[in-house]
Design an enzyme around this catalytic site. Structure first.
Site, PDB file in Angstrom:
ATOM      1  N   SER A   9      40.086  34.044  31.155  1.00 48.74           N
ATOM      2  CA  SER A   9      40.599  34.897  32.232  1.00 48.74           C
ATOM      3  C   SER A   9      40.732  34.073  33.502  1.00 48.74           C
ATOM      4  O   SER A   9      39.734  33.564  34.038  1.00 48.74           O
ATOM      5  CB  SER A   9      39.641  36.056  32.495  1.00 48.74           C
ATOM      6  OG  SER A   9      39.978  36.648  33.747  1.00 48.74           O
ATOM      7  N   HIS A  34      44.353  35.262  29.630  1.00 44.54           N
ATOM      8  CA  HIS A  34      44.088  36.658  30.009  1.00 44.54           C
ATOM      9  C   HIS A  34      44.365  36.811  31.509  1.00 44.54           C
ATOM     10  O   HIS A  34      43.795  36.100  32.339  1.00 44.54           O
ATOM     11  CB  HIS A  34      42.630  36.983  29.691  1.00 44.54           C
ATOM     12  CG  HIS A  34      42.241  38.404  29.905  1.00 44.54           C
ATOM     13  ND1 HIS A  34      42.487  39.391  28.973  1.00 44.54           N
ATOM     14  CD2 HIS A  34      41.612  39.019  30.938  1.00 44.54           C
ATOM     15  CE1 HIS A  34      42.022  40.551  29.425  1.00 44.54           C
ATOM     16  NE2 HIS A  34      41.490  40.351  30.620  1.00 44.54           N
ATOM     17  N   ASP A  36      44.354  39.362  34.643  1.00 40.12           N
ATOM     18  CA  ASP A  36      43.762  40.610  35.131  1.00 40.12           C
ATOM     19  C   ASP A  36      44.545  41.143  36.319  1.00 40.12           C
ATOM     20  O   ASP A  36      44.441  40.630  37.430  1.00 40.12           O
ATOM     21  CB  ASP A  36      42.302  40.360  35.531  1.00 40.12           C
ATOM     22  CG  ASP A  36      41.397  40.222  34.320  1.00 40.12           C
ATOM     23  OD1 ASP A  36      41.440  41.109  33.458  1.00 40.12           O
ATOM     24  OD2 ASP A  36      40.664  39.213  34.241  1.00 40.12           O
ATOM     25  N   MET A  38      45.062  43.957  38.995  1.00 40.53           N
ATOM     26  CA  MET A  38      44.265  45.006  39.666  1.00 40.53           C
ATOM     27  C   MET A  38      45.030  45.522  40.882  1.00 40.53           C
ATOM     28  O   MET A  38      45.631  44.734  41.616  1.00 40.53           O
ATOM     29  CB  MET A  38      42.933  44.430  40.141  1.00 40.53           C
ATOM     30  CG  MET A  38      42.119  43.783  39.041  1.00 40.53           C
ATOM     31  SD  MET A  38      40.516  43.284  39.664  1.00 40.53           S
ATOM     32  CE  MET A  38      39.880  42.397  38.236  1.00 40.53           C
ATOM     33  N   HIS A  67      46.170  42.444  31.246  1.00 36.42           N
ATOM     34  CA  HIS A  67      45.238  43.576  31.300  1.00 36.42           C
ATOM     35  C   HIS A  67      45.515  44.350  32.583  1.00 36.42           C
ATOM     36  O   HIS A  67      45.189  43.880  33.675  1.00 36.42           O
ATOM     37  CB  HIS A  67      43.806  43.004  31.263  1.00 36.42           C
ATOM     38  CG  HIS A  67      42.718  44.006  31.421  1.00 36.42           C
ATOM     39  ND1 HIS A  67      41.407  43.624  31.659  1.00 36.42           N
ATOM     40  CD2 HIS A  67      42.710  45.359  31.370  1.00 36.42           C
ATOM     41  CE1 HIS A  67      40.656  44.711  31.751  1.00 36.42           C
ATOM     42  NE2 HIS A  67      41.419  45.770  31.589  1.00 36.42           N
ATOM     43  N   MET A  69      44.760  46.873  35.104  1.00 38.01           N
ATOM     44  CA  MET A  69      43.747  47.764  35.708  1.00 38.01           C
ATOM     45  C   MET A  69      44.416  48.463  36.885  1.00 38.01           C
ATOM     46  O   MET A  69      44.098  48.207  38.057  1.00 38.01           O
ATOM     47  CB  MET A  69      42.536  46.936  36.142  1.00 38.01           C
ATOM     48  CG  MET A  69      41.680  46.501  34.958  1.00 38.01           C
ATOM     49  SD  MET A  69      40.558  45.162  35.361  1.00 38.01           S
ATOM     50  CE  MET A  69      41.660  43.778  35.096  1.00 38.01           C
ATOM     51  N   MET A 138      35.873  47.018  27.203  1.00 38.72           N
ATOM     52  CA  MET A 138      35.336  46.458  28.453  1.00 38.72           C
ATOM     53  C   MET A 138      33.811  46.436  28.356  1.00 38.72           C
ATOM     54  O   MET A 138      33.179  47.469  28.151  1.00 38.72           O
ATOM     55  CB  MET A 138      35.751  47.307  29.651  1.00 38.72           C
ATOM     56  CG  MET A 138      37.199  47.143  30.090  1.00 38.72           C
ATOM     57  SD  MET A 138      37.712  45.432  30.377  1.00 38.72           S
ATOM     58  CE  MET A 138      36.565  44.909  31.666  1.00 38.72           C
ATOM     59  N   PHE A 144      35.714  42.975  38.794  1.00 37.88           N
ATOM     60  CA  PHE A 144      35.218  41.684  39.272  1.00 37.88           C
ATOM     61  C   PHE A 144      34.740  40.831  38.102  1.00 37.88           C
ATOM     62  O   PHE A 144      34.209  41.357  37.121  1.00 37.88           O
ATOM     63  CB  PHE A 144      34.053  41.889  40.251  1.00 37.88           C
ATOM     64  CG  PHE A 144      34.474  42.636  41.485  1.00 37.88           C
ATOM     65  CD1 PHE A 144      35.036  41.962  42.567  1.00 37.88           C
ATOM     66  CD2 PHE A 144      34.362  44.018  41.551  1.00 37.88           C
ATOM     67  CE1 PHE A 144      35.465  42.658  43.696  1.00 37.88           C
ATOM     68  CE2 PHE A 144      34.783  44.723  42.671  1.00 37.88           C
ATOM     69  CZ  PHE A 144      35.338  44.039  43.746  1.00 37.88           C
ATOM     70  N   GLY A 146      32.219  37.665  36.668  1.00 41.42           N
ATOM     71  CA  GLY A 146      30.851  37.228  36.902  1.00 41.42           C
ATOM     72  C   GLY A 146      29.780  38.288  36.774  1.00 41.42           C
ATOM     73  O   GLY A 146      28.658  38.100  37.246  1.00 41.42           O
ATOM     74  N   ASP A 176      35.799  42.008  26.726  1.00 38.75           N
ATOM     75  CA  ASP A 176      36.068  41.419  28.050  1.00 38.75           C
ATOM     76  C   ASP A 176      34.955  41.788  29.021  1.00 38.75           C
ATOM     77  O   ASP A 176      34.748  42.964  29.322  1.00 38.75           O
ATOM     78  CB  ASP A 176      37.413  41.988  28.537  1.00 38.75           C
ATOM     79  CG  ASP A 176      37.859  41.471  29.895  1.00 38.75           C
ATOM     80  OD1 ASP A 176      37.249  40.516  30.397  1.00 38.75           O
ATOM     81  OD2 ASP A 176      38.846  42.028  30.426  1.00 38.75           O
ATOM     82  N   GLY A 178      31.460  39.416  30.935  1.00 34.50           N
ATOM     83  CA  GLY A 178      30.096  38.901  30.747  1.00 34.50           C
ATOM     84  C   GLY A 178      29.901  38.096  29.480  1.00 34.50           C
ATOM     85  O   GLY A 178      28.759  37.909  29.040  1.00 34.50           O
ATOM     86  N   GLY A 198      35.881  34.574  31.771  1.00 32.20           N
ATOM     87  CA  GLY A 198      36.405  34.122  33.052  1.00 32.20           C
ATOM     88  C   GLY A 198      35.474  33.137  33.726  1.00 32.20           C
ATOM     89  O   GLY A 198      35.708  31.922  33.720  1.00 32.20           O
ATOM     90  N   SER A 199      34.369  33.659  34.274  1.00 35.61           N
ATOM     91  CA  SER A 199      33.462  32.782  35.023  1.00 35.61           C
ATOM     92  C   SER A 199      32.863  31.695  34.135  1.00 35.61           C
ATOM     93  O   SER A 199      32.666  30.562  34.589  1.00 35.61           O
ATOM     94  CB  SER A 199      32.361  33.608  35.698  1.00 35.61           C
ATOM     95  OG  SER A 199      31.733  34.464  34.769  1.00 35.61           O
TER      96      SER A 199
END
Ligand code: DX5
Ligand code: ZN
Length: 221
Positions: A9, A34, A36, A38, A67, A69, A138, A144, A146, A176, A178, A198-199
């Site tokens: 991501s 990916h 995101d 938003m 994705h 959102m 999810m 967000f 992280g 998706d 964590g 992502g993170s």
């Protein structure tokens, strides 16, 4: 257990250097990118619009896993389809007409996906399994990067895996939020076929290529 696909991501990448971020994903052997999207309404954060998807489409050969959102995703299908999205995933909570929106996505030649928030039960997506190419679970509240993986998500992954297998549907099951090298194997074992991170990819001090190698080692054992 087959090796899952990996979809980094870019939410956690440097937004001023997104072309570099997708090149790094390619170099690392990522399967998809990916993206995101938003809108500051459906989730309390704001990111990309269709122009960013179009520009990323020019910058990479990897499939773009978009994705959404956003509220009223039905109003945006044409623009994201024209921008070059490969998958277009809508939230079941966000649309007044989920079947019609999924059909509109498919009729534009894009692969439709459905997703649900952590608070939403799997019953909300089960009626749509026959109309999608992807289900996204999810495992954090969207908005967000992280955040910590919500363990209860694994039961949802197992329930959707069972429903897909029972109906013999070849639908991607993506998770998706964590996901780290230390939980990726458990998520895959629960039945996921695509892992978003992502993170853990773009904030790894060793860089994204080394980070994805850690994921691959973790799931191959
Ligand atoms: C959250 C996004 C995720 C996020 C994942 O709203 O949908 O794709 O980027 O980030 P990590 O892997 O850091 O939880
Ligand atoms: Zn996402």
């Amino acid at each position: 257990m087959a090796e899952p696909k990996f979809a980094p991501s870019i939410l956690s990448a440097d937004f001023a250097r997104l072309a570099d971020a997708v090149k790094a994903a390619e170099q690392a052997g990522a399967d998809w990118v990916h993206v995101d999207v938003m809108d500051g309404h459906f989730v309390p954060n704001l990111t990309f619009g269709p122009k960013m998807v179009a520009d990323l489409h020019k910058a990479t050969r990897l499939p773009l896993d978009v994705h959404l959102m956003i509220d009223r995703p039905e109003d945006w299908v044409d623009r994201y389809a024209s921008a070059g999205a490969t998958y277009l995933t809508i939230h079941v909570e966000a649309s007044n007409d989920v079947p019609g929106t999924l059909q509109a996505i498919r009729s534009r030649g894009v692969r439709p996906g459905i997703t649900l928030n952590p608070e939403t039960g799997v019953d909300a997506v089960l009626p749509h399994l026959g109309a999608v190419d992807l289900v996204l679970v999810m495992s954090v509240r969207p908005g967000f990067g992280g955040q910590k993986f919500i363990e209860g998500s694994l039961d949802k992954v197992r329930a959707i895996r069972a429903a897909l297998d029972q109906r013999r549907l070849a639908v991607e099951l993506e998770v998706d939020g964590g996901i780290k090298p230390n939980n990726a194997a458990r998520v895959a074992a629960a039945g996921a076929t695509v892992l978003v991170a992502g993170s853990a990819i773009y904030e790894d001090p060793d860089g994204p290529v080394a980070a994805l190698a850690k994921f691959k080692r973790a799931v191959l054992g």
